[in-house]
Design an enzyme around this catalytic site. Structure first.
Site, PDB file in Angstrom:
ATOM      1  N   THR A 325      33.949  51.985  36.749  1.00 28.51           N
ATOM      2  CA  THR A 325      33.796  51.171  35.550  1.00 28.51           C
ATOM      3  C   THR A 325      33.548  49.728  35.955  1.00 28.51           C
ATOM      4  OG1 THR A 325      34.856  50.448  33.480  1.00 28.51           O
ATOM      5  CG2 THR A 325      36.305  50.821  35.358  1.00 28.51           C
ATOM      6  N   HIS A 377      49.464  58.797  41.898  1.00 30.22           N
ATOM      7  CA  HIS A 377      50.297  58.805  43.101  1.00 30.22           C
ATOM      8  C   HIS A 377      50.899  60.183  43.375  1.00 30.22           C
ATOM      9  CE1 HIS A 377      52.147  57.098  46.448  1.00 30.22           C
ATOM     10  NE2 HIS A 377      52.994  56.228  45.900  1.00 30.22           N
TER      11      HIS A 377
END
Length: 406
Positions: A325, A377
């Site tokens: 993006t 994560h």
């Protein structure tokens, strides 16, 4: 014979849609392949076209109604182009049609009065079906054509309704305006909240010196555009190529979680976030690792045009293993992009600014960009995330690495 107007077959990823806009009202003439109604889904707006000439006989699903795949929207009756003409023209002798078709296609036979009237009103005589002897166009035929021309705007389909824009209020006004959230924007909001609530999402940052990329672009942009049929060389293609190379080295960043399994992808389908009037959309460049810079730039330009015109297909919006993006186009200096599930990471680009940098003990001015990598994560360790971002930085600061694969 009535023809059913049905919703299209939605893919598995789209459960249903909403009737956004009817471009015709009951009684309006419809031509084959003419736009009748827009169906808004969670991903794109789908246009439903007429299968044949006719007249819209009935609307079964009104604007705002929810529809499923292949559900009946309305009925198309027989009629067609003749229905758009005024009643006077329809009342002309039916037997005249064969005579008209027998007349010469390139030059109708007109009486002097009919020809003069046609010229005064800008009517093409060849577009008028003559009802006189031998297909002759009479003055009455021209009068009927003039009336049809006057009434024509009423039969023209209204343009697609634009998404509700933010209202503009005068200073001191204490008024409020309530507009419904588009289905697309509501789905984007739902997915963003879902991502934040279901992922262990972190963001790591770095900065990249854009000197070499900008010099390369400046040197070859004209030749590039000439050699690739008008495709312009931008910065996004360099980032896509760098990302695909980094994804090869760090496959966990290109993976996704499916239940208790990790799915590793042996290809790079890169989603490119595009802002449109209807909301954020992410069309996908399939097998971007096999694409040239020109193919990447051409694909992104095509996506941008389709997004502005509302023409992106569901297939172009489905899938993706990694997303990029670019908030820098709007002047963003720093951001923490949100991962697009089920992907595991997203790269955020930002504005390029001239900043003082310490290089070899000297302070020099360089064009610098901050990069941000948000990642899940649960799947990606900090070491992998940081190393991935550093790899992109190194590839962009020395673009020859992309050619040498080092």
């Amino acid at each position: 014979m009535a023809i059913e107007i049905k919703a299209p077959t939605f893919p598995e990823s789209v459960a249903d849609g909403t009737v956004a806009t009817w471009h015709k009202k009951p009684g309006d003439a419809v031509k084959r392949d003419e736009l009748i109604v827009d169906i808004e889904t969670d991903k794109v707006v789908i246009e439903v076209l007429a299968e044949a000439d006719g007249v819209l006989a009935e609307i079964i699903k009104n604007e705002g109604d929810t529809v499923l795949s292949n559900e009946l929207l309305g009925m198309l009756g027989e009629g067609g182009a003749a229905a758009a003409a005024p009643a006077a023209a329809q009342a002309a002798a039916p037997a005249a049609a064969p005579a008209a078709s027998a007349a010469a296609a390139d030059d109708q036979i007109l009486s002097p009065a009919a020809r003069k009237l046609a010229e005064e009103n800008g009517i093409d005589p060849n577009s008028i079906a003559g009802t006189g002897k031998g297909g002759r166009v009479t003055k009455e035929d021209v009068v009927a054509a003039v009336e049809a021309k006057k009434n024509a705007p009423a039969a023209v389909a209204k343009p697609a309704a634009a998404p509700a824009a933010a209202p503009v209020f005068a200073a001191g006004d204490r008024v409020e305006k309530r507009v419904p959230m588009t289905r697309l924007r509501a789905k984007v909001a739902e997915r963003l909240v879902e991502a934040q609530s279901t992922m262990a999402m972190l963001t790591t940052f770095n900065e990249v010196d854009m000197t070499e990329v900008m010099a390369l672009r400046s040197k070859y942009k004209d030749l590039f555009e000439k050699s690739h049929n008008g495709v312009r060389l931008g910065f996004m293609s360099f980032f896509v190529k760098a990302a695909t190379e980094a994804l090869k080295r760090f496959p966990a960043v290109n993976a996704s979680i499916d239940g208790s399994d990790i799915v590793y992808h042996g290809y790079s389908d890169i989603g490119v976030a595009v802002s449109s009037d209807r909301g954020l959309v992410v069309p996908v460049l399939r097998n971007a690792e096999l694409m040239s810079l020109a193919e990447i730039e051409g694909g992104i330009a095509n996506f941008g045009k389709k997004a502005r015109d509302g023409k992106l297909s569901i297939e172009e919006m489905t899938g993706g293993t990694f997303t990029i993006t670019n908030g820098g186009t709007f002047g963003s200096m720093m951001s923490t992009p949100i991962v697009n599930p089920p992907q595991a990471a997203i790269l955020g680009m930002h504005n390029i600014l001239q900043r003082p940098m310490a290089i070899n003990g000297q302070v020099v001015i360089r064009p610098m960009m901050y990069l941000a990598l948000s990642y899940d994560h649960r799947l990606i360790d900090g070491k992998e995330a940081v190393s991935f971002l550093v790899t992109i930085k190194n590839l962009l600061e020395d673009p020859a690495r992309l050619l040498l694969d080092i």
